[in-house]
Design a protein around this motif. Sequence first.
Motif, short mmCIF file in Angstrom:
data_model
loop_
_atom_site.label_atom_id
_atom_site.label_comp_id
_atom_site.label_asym_id
_atom_site.label_seq_id
_atom_site.Cartn_x
_atom_site.Cartn_y
_atom_site.Cartn_z
N MET A 1 34.23 44.81 77.65
CA MET A 1 34.90 45.57 76.58
C MET A 1 35.28 46.99 77.05
O MET A 1 36.31 47.41 76.75
N ASN A 2 34.51 47.65 78.07
CA ASN A 2 35.03 48.86 78.70
C ASN A 2 36.47 48.79 79.36
O ASN A 2 37.11 49.68 79.18
N GLY A 3 36.55 47.61 80.01
CA GLY A 3 37.44 47.25 80.78
C GLY A 3 38.68 47.01 79.68
O GLY A 3 39.92 47.56 79.99
N VAL A 4 38.51 46.54 78.74
CA VAL A 4 39.59 46.30 77.79
C VAL A 4 40.01 47.69 77.14
O VAL A 4 41.18 48.04 76.96
N ALA A 5 39.08 48.33 76.81
CA ALA A 5 39.25 49.68 76.07
C ALA A 5 40.13 50.58 77.30
O ALA A 5 41.17 51.16 76.83
N VAL A 6 39.92 50.56 78.50
CA VAL A 6 40.62 51.34 79.51
C VAL A 6 42.02 50.91 79.75
O VAL A 6 43.06 51.66 79.51
N ILE A 7 42.33 49.67 79.41
CA ILE A 7 43.51 49.18 79.85
C ILE A 7 44.30 49.42 78.43
O ILE A 7 45.52 49.70 78.35
N ALA A 8 43.75 49.20 77.24
CA ALA A 8 44.27 49.50 76.03
C ALA A 8 44.79 51.10 76.27
O ALA A 8 45.77 51.47 75.80
N LEU A 9 44.16 52.00 76.42
CA LEU A 9 44.35 53.44 76.46
C LEU A 9 45.45 53.45 77.41
O LEU A 9 46.51 54.12 77.02
N TRP A 10 45.59 53.10 78.36
CA TRP A 10 46.63 53.12 79.67
C TRP A 10 47.90 52.37 78.79
O TRP A 10 49.13 53.24 79.08
N LEU A 11 47.82 51.39 78.21
CA LEU A 11 49.11 50.79 77.83
C LEU A 11 49.52 51.75 76.52
O LEU A 11 50.55 51.79 76.39
N ALA A 12 48.68 52.27 75.88
CA ALA A 12 49.22 53.21 74.82
C ALA A 12 49.74 54.59 75.21
O ALA A 12 50.78 54.91 74.91
N VAL A 13 49.46 55.02 76.37
CA VAL A 13 49.84 56.09 76.96
C VAL A 13 51.32 55.69 77.68
O VAL A 13 52.23 56.53 77.48
N GLU A 14 51.28 54.65 78.36
CA GLU A 14 52.53 54.25 78.87
C GLU A 14 53.62 54.01 77.71
O GLU A 14 54.94 54.37 77.94
N TYR A 15 53.24 53.59 76.70
CA TYR A 15 54.00 53.34 75.55
C TYR A 15 54.65 54.53 74.96
O TYR A 15 55.81 54.48 74.32
N CYS A 16 53.63 55.44 74.90
CA CYS A 16 54.20 56.83 74.29
C CYS A 16 55.23 57.44 75.12
O CYS A 16 56.12 58.32 74.81
N PHE A 17 55.13 57.31 76.38
CA PHE A 17 55.89 57.85 77.53
C PHE A 17 57.21 57.38 77.76
O PHE A 17 57.97 57.54 78.47
N LYS A 18 57.53 56.24 77.24
CA LYS A 18 58.23 55.19 77.98
C LYS A 18 59.87 55.66 77.54
O LYS A 18 60.50 55.45 78.57
N ARG A 19 60.01 56.47 76.78
CA ARG A 19 61.51 56.88 76.48
C ARG A 19 61.55 58.36 76.84
O ARG A 19 62.59 58.96 76.73
N GLN A 20 60.54 59.01 77.56
CA GLN A 20 60.69 60.33 77.98
C GLN A 20 61.45 60.14 79.11
O GLN A 20 61.13 59.66 79.97
N THR A 21 62.28 61.25 79.37
CA THR A 21 62.87 61.54 80.69
C THR A 21 62.17 62.73 81.42
O THR A 21 61.38 63.57 81.00
N ALA A 22 62.59 62.71 82.71
CA ALA A 22 62.10 63.83 83.50
C ALA A 22 62.37 65.21 82.97
O ALA A 22 61.81 66.05 82.91
N GLN A 23 63.52 65.36 82.46
CA GLN A 23 64.06 66.51 81.85
C GLN A 23 63.42 67.06 80.47
O GLN A 23 63.02 68.11 80.45
N SER A 24 63.12 65.89 79.89
CA SER A 24 62.63 66.33 78.38
C SER A 24 60.96 66.57 78.83
O SER A 24 60.54 67.51 78.15
N LEU A 25 60.35 66.02 79.79
CA LEU A 25 59.00 66.58 80.13
C LEU A 25 58.85 67.82 80.87
O LEU A 25 57.91 68.60 80.15
N GLU A 26 59.96 68.37 81.53
CA GLU A 26 60.09 69.68 81.90
C GLU A 26 60.21 70.59 80.77
O GLU A 26 59.64 71.84 81.00
N ASP A 27 61.18 70.16 80.01
CA ASP A 27 61.27 71.31 79.03
C ASP A 27 59.89 71.47 78.15
O ASP A 27 59.82 72.55 77.78
#
Length: 73
Positions: free
Chosen positions: A6-32
């Motif tokens: 269950m801890n492994g599933v939770a870590v993988i879910a957190l990683w996927l959630a962060v990846e989903y949130c940042f998938k549309r970000q560009t280097a310029q938008s993160l720098e800004d």
Amino acid sequence: MFELMMNGVAVIALWLAVEYCFKRQTAQSLEDASLIPFADDPEVARRVEMATGLKVKAVAPEEVKPGWINLDI
């Protein structure tokens, strides 16, 4: 064993959630976004520009209008 799985599933879910949130970000938008905390103080924005070489989109401080007072809340 179940808790470990269950801890492994939770870590993988957190990683996927962060990846989903940042998938549309560009280097310029993160720098800004990293420079936003310095945008409300022109003096600090100039120092950050000199130190990093990056352009900070600073906002001029609000000036007092005649007959009005600015309250810091």
